[in-house]
Design a protein around this motif. Structure first.
Motif, short mmCIF file in Angstrom:
data_model
loop_
_atom_site.label_atom_id
_atom_site.label_comp_id
_atom_site.label_asym_id
_atom_site.label_seq_id
_atom_site.Cartn_x
_atom_site.Cartn_y
_atom_site.Cartn_z
N ASN A 94 0.84 -1.19 0.00
CA ASN A 94 0.00 0.00 0.00
C ASN A 94 0.88 1.25 0.00
N GLN A 95 0.23 2.43 0.03
CA GLN A 95 0.98 3.68 -0.10
C GLN A 95 1.97 3.87 1.05
N TRP A 96 1.54 3.53 2.27
CA TRP A 96 2.44 3.69 3.41
C TRP A 96 3.64 2.75 3.31
N GLN A 97 3.40 1.53 2.87
CA GLN A 97 4.50 0.58 2.73
C GLN A 97 5.48 1.01 1.64
N VAL A 98 4.95 1.57 0.56
CA VAL A 98 5.83 2.09 -0.49
C VAL A 98 6.72 3.19 0.07
N PHE A 99 6.10 4.09 0.84
CA PHE A 99 6.86 5.20 1.42
C PHE A 99 7.90 4.71 2.43
N SER A 100 7.49 3.88 3.35
CA SER A 100 8.36 3.50 4.46
C SER A 100 9.40 2.45 4.09
N HIS A 101 9.05 1.52 3.19
CA HIS A 101 9.96 0.41 2.89
C HIS A 101 10.76 0.61 1.60
N VAL A 102 10.32 1.52 0.75
CA VAL A 102 11.04 1.73 -0.51
C VAL A 102 11.78 3.06 -0.52
N TYR A 103 11.02 4.16 -0.47
CA TYR A 103 11.63 5.47 -0.66
C TYR A 103 12.36 5.98 0.59
N MET A 104 11.82 5.71 1.76
CA MET A 104 12.49 6.20 2.96
C MET A 104 13.87 5.57 3.15
N ARG A 105 14.05 4.35 2.65
CA ARG A 105 15.34 3.69 2.81
C ARG A 105 16.42 4.33 1.93
N MET A 106 16.00 5.14 0.97
CA MET A 106 16.96 5.84 0.12
C MET A 106 17.04 7.32 0.46
N ALA A 107 16.41 7.73 1.54
CA ALA A 107 16.28 9.16 1.85
C ALA A 107 17.23 9.63 2.95
N ALA A 108 18.24 8.83 3.28
CA ALA A 108 19.15 9.23 4.36
C ALA A 108 19.81 10.59 4.11
N PRO A 109 20.27 10.91 2.88
CA PRO A 109 20.91 12.22 2.67
C PRO A 109 19.98 13.40 2.96
N VAL A 110 18.73 13.34 2.49
CA VAL A 110 17.84 14.47 2.70
C VAL A 110 17.39 14.54 4.16
N VAL A 111 17.25 13.41 4.82
CA VAL A 111 16.92 13.41 6.26
C VAL A 111 18.05 14.08 7.05
N ALA A 112 19.29 13.71 6.72
CA ALA A 112 20.44 14.32 7.40
C ALA A 112 20.53 15.81 7.12
N THR A 113 20.28 16.20 5.88
CA THR A 113 20.32 17.62 5.52
C THR A 113 19.28 18.40 6.29
N LEU A 114 18.07 17.89 6.30
CA LEU A 114 16.98 18.56 7.01
C LEU A 114 17.28 18.65 8.50
N ALA A 115 17.81 17.58 9.07
CA ALA A 115 18.13 17.57 10.50
C ALA A 115 19.22 18.57 10.83
N ILE A 116 20.25 18.64 10.00
CA ILE A 116 21.36 19.58 10.26
C ILE A 116 20.88 21.02 10.15
N LEU A 117 20.11 21.33 9.10
CA LEU A 117 19.62 22.70 8.93
C LEU A 117 18.71 23.10 10.09
N ASN A 118 17.83 22.21 10.48
CA ASN A 118 16.92 22.53 11.58
C ASN A 118 17.69 22.66 12.90
N PHE A 119 18.62 21.76 13.13
CA PHE A 119 19.38 21.83 14.37
C PHE A 119 20.16 23.14 14.46
N SER A 120 20.85 23.49 13.38
CA SER A 120 21.64 24.72 13.40
C SER A 120 20.77 25.95 13.57
N GLY A 121 19.63 25.97 12.88
CA GLY A 121 18.75 27.13 12.94
C GLY A 121 18.09 27.30 14.29
N PHE A 122 17.52 26.23 14.83
CA PHE A 122 16.78 26.34 16.08
C PHE A 122 17.68 26.30 17.31
N TRP A 123 18.85 25.72 17.19
CA TRP A 123 19.79 25.74 18.30
C TRP A 123 20.24 27.18 18.59
#
Length: 263
Positions: free
Chosen positions: A165-194
């Protein structure tokens, strides 16, 4: 290359001055020309920071606020960015355009309505007053959407053929390839809000709830006595978490920033 080296020197110069001045005695803080390598280094300025303000409590508050915002924005931006990139629904383009339009609204123009809402919810002068209004991000959604748009749609279609289903496609397929954008988002948010100062200044009144940037204001009394070294020691302590995070995660940060450049 020479231009980049000169630009780097201009960018790094103030940081180096801040670090070296934090290691000087107050009497030597304004020495001209500046002593770039203070010998011997005076670490008593850092001890003075801990004596003058409860920096440990401020640090814990900043960790709680920044950590919750980073986690919350990562979840909401990943879901919304995936929806705008991979799911076709009526009005998708118009809704995304309206979403991006909020990036043009300065924080200062909406801070009073947000403060009123926070007060109505009974969250005034609490850490949640900083967390809840920051759980969504138009920029983060845009960044994630651009990342997912350059991923092959065939992967999701193959997963749906296999019964996902749609959630499984998101969580098991695309999210497993999204480590770079997750890290980018986390770093930008951490730096900005810190390093955020404006919202804590508006929303917080009790010292026990102060975040680190707001708590460092308690060191300003040193400026009147010429002890700028103590103030800069506090600044260095506040900067360290962001610097350490970027050093260890810069590979993912660069990969995430450049991932969506093809579209």
């Amino acid at each position: 290359m020479a231009v980049l080296i000169i630009a780097a020197m201009f960018a790094f110069g103030p940081l180096l001055w801040t670090l070296t001045t934090s290691l000087r005695t107050p009497a030597a803080a304004f020495q001209n020309p500046p002593q770039w390598l203070p010998i011997p280094a005076d670490f008593s300025n850092y001890a003075a920071v801990f004596k003058q303000i409860p920096i440990g409590q401020f640090f814990v508050n900043s960790v709680i606020v920044t950590g919750l915002i980073v986690i919350g924005q990562t979840v909401t931006c990943m879901l919304s960015g995936y929806a705008f990139a991979m799911i076709r629904f009526p009005g998708r383009t118009a809704i995304f355009g309206a979403f991006l339009a909020t990036m043009m609204v300065p924080l200062q123009t909406i801070i009073i309505p947000v403060f009123v809402i926070v007060k109505m919810l009974g969250l005034s002068d609490s850490l949640l007053a900083l967390v809840i209004p920051a759980l969504g991000s138009a920029f983060g959604t845009f960044l994630v959407r651009q990342y997912f748009m350059q991923m092959p749609r065939e992967l999701g279609e193959a997963a749906r053929i296999d019964g996902a289903n749609q959630w499984q496609v998101f969580s098991h397929v695309y999210m497993r390839m999204a480590a770079p954008v997750v890290a980018t988002l986390a770093i930008l948010n951490f730096s900005g809000f810190w390093a955020e100062f404006y919202r804590p200044l508006i929303f917080l009144q009790s010292q026990q709830n102060f975040t680190l940037p707001l708590g460092l204001v308690g060191l300003q009394g040193n400026l009147g006595t010429g002890s700028i070294s103590v103030v800069l020691a506090g600044v260095i302590l506040a900067m360290l978490p962001s610097v350490i995070l970027f050093v260890f995660a810069q590979r993912y940060f660069i990969a995430g920033i450049t991932a969506g450049s093809s579209r």
